[in-house]
Design a protein around this motif. Structure first.
Motif, PDB file in Angstrom:
ATOM      1  N   ARG A  74      44.857  -8.911 -89.167  1.00 45.87           N
ATOM      2  CA  ARG A  74      43.901  -7.829 -88.926  1.00 45.87           C
ATOM      3  C   ARG A  74      43.645  -7.791 -87.433  1.00 45.87           C
ATOM      4  O   ARG A  74      43.352  -8.825 -86.819  1.00 45.87           O
ATOM      5  CB  ARG A  74      42.606  -8.120 -89.694  1.00 45.87           C
ATOM      6  CG  ARG A  74      41.565  -7.062 -89.557  1.00 45.87           C
ATOM      7  CD  ARG A  74      41.797  -5.961 -90.588  1.00 45.87           C
ATOM      8  NE  ARG A  74      40.689  -5.037 -90.530  1.00 45.87           N
ATOM      9  CZ  ARG A  74      40.835  -3.752 -90.234  1.00 45.87           C
ATOM     10  NH1 ARG A  74      42.011  -3.258 -90.018  1.00 45.87           N
ATOM     11  NH2 ARG A  74      39.796  -2.964 -90.168  1.00 45.87           N
ATOM     12  N   VAL A  75      43.789  -6.615 -86.820  1.00 46.47           N
ATOM     13  CA  VAL A  75      43.595  -6.451 -85.381  1.00 46.47           C
ATOM     14  C   VAL A  75      42.454  -5.471 -85.161  1.00 46.47           C
ATOM     15  O   VAL A  75      42.472  -4.352 -85.667  1.00 46.47           O
ATOM     16  CB  VAL A  75      44.876  -5.926 -84.692  1.00 46.47           C
ATOM     17  CG1 VAL A  75      44.663  -5.826 -83.192  1.00 46.47           C
ATOM     18  CG2 VAL A  75      46.074  -6.811 -85.005  1.00 46.47           C
ATOM     19  N   LEU A  76      41.455  -5.901 -84.407  1.00 44.83           N
ATOM     20  CA  LEU A  76      40.325  -5.051 -84.032  1.00 44.83           C
ATOM     21  C   LEU A  76      40.173  -5.119 -82.518  1.00 44.83           C
ATOM     22  O   LEU A  76      40.386  -6.176 -81.919  1.00 44.83           O
ATOM     23  CB  LEU A  76      39.037  -5.526 -84.700  1.00 44.83           C
ATOM     24  CG  LEU A  76      39.009  -5.480 -86.228  1.00 44.83           C
ATOM     25  CD1 LEU A  76      37.741  -6.148 -86.752  1.00 44.83           C
ATOM     26  CD2 LEU A  76      39.096  -4.042 -86.723  1.00 44.83           C
ATOM     27  N   GLY A  77      39.797  -4.011 -81.912  1.00 47.25           N
ATOM     28  CA  GLY A  77      39.606  -4.033 -80.471  1.00 47.25           C
ATOM     29  C   GLY A  77      39.352  -2.652 -79.910  1.00 47.25           C
ATOM     30  O   GLY A  77      38.881  -1.745 -80.603  1.00 47.25           O
ATOM     31  N   HIS A  78      39.712  -2.520 -78.648  1.00 42.91           N
ATOM     32  CA  HIS A  78      39.421  -1.292 -77.906  1.00 42.91           C
ATOM     33  C   HIS A  78      40.470  -1.123 -76.811  1.00 42.91           C
ATOM     34  O   HIS A  78      40.881  -2.097 -76.186  1.00 42.91           O
ATOM     35  CB  HIS A  78      38.023  -1.404 -77.280  1.00 42.91           C
ATOM     36  CG  HIS A  78      37.577  -0.180 -76.573  1.00 42.91           C
ATOM     37  ND1 HIS A  78      37.002   0.884 -77.232  1.00 42.91           N
ATOM     38  CD2 HIS A  78      37.622   0.168 -75.270  1.00 42.91           C
ATOM     39  CE1 HIS A  78      36.704   1.818 -76.352  1.00 42.91           C
ATOM     40  NE2 HIS A  78      37.083   1.414 -75.152  1.00 42.91           N
TER      41      HIS A  78
END
Length: 193
Positions: A74-78
């Protein structure tokens, strides 16, 4: 924390993306791994060429990658960037910002979590729900390529300088006859009284 900043020395850039940052999904720490990618001048120039921009002044992605279920991530970011585009009306340079949230779930190719084939039933898709996991091949994922995908989503495909409008096409003259079977049929219908 894994950081990539001006990391061109000693290695070729990925053929897929100028901001390549590959992560081995089998070696992720339990708490996840933060990743920062900041493009150098050559990478920004390559991004500008690839996306049809006049220039990319800055490109930065901050993400956290964690294990998900048995074998996915799972990849979360900005991702944020400052770009210069060409106005579609005046052709003048136009500065813009790209600000996009990164959210993706990836699973190995062939994983049962990526299959959407349902035997003998209906497949229900919730437009507001989470996306289906995307498959990846092997044991590495290029987080730079993922960040570039979200960067591309944030680029206005038809940038216009404030206060400008596209010229509207002029309507045909009302007295002008329009040849064609449909126009002829409508004209005949109008004459029946």
């Amino acid at each position: 924390m894994a950081t990539r900043r001006n990391n061109n020395a000693g290695g070729a850039l990925s053929l897929d993306t100028p901001v390549s940052f590959k992560v081995n999904v089998l070696r992720l720490p339990r708490k996840g791994m933060p990743v920062e990618i900041e493009a150098d001048e050559a990478q920004r120039q390559a991004l500008a060429e690839h996306h049809g921009l006049l220039s990319v002044e800055s490109f930065r992605a901050e993400m956290t990658v964690r294990s998900w279920k048995a074998d996915g991530i799972r990849v979360l970011g900005h991702v944020s960037a400052r770009i210069t585009q060409e106005c579609v009306v005046t052709l003048e340079p136009l500065s813009a910002k790209v600000e996009e949230e990164i959210s993706a779930t990836l699973v190995p190719e062939g994983s049962r979590l990526a299959r959407n084939d349902i035997e003998g039933g209906e497949f229900v898709l919730d437009a507001e729900g989470a996306d289906m996991p995307e498959p990846f091949v092997g044991d590495t994922v290029d987080l730079g390529a993922l960040a570039e995908e979200f960067f591309e989503l944030g680029i206005d495909p038809y940038p216009r300088k404030p206060g400008t409008a596209l010229a509207a096409s002029s309507p045909p003259d009302e007295g002008e006859e329009h040849a064609g079977p449909l126009s002829e049929g409508l004209r005949k219908l109008g004459q029946k009284d």
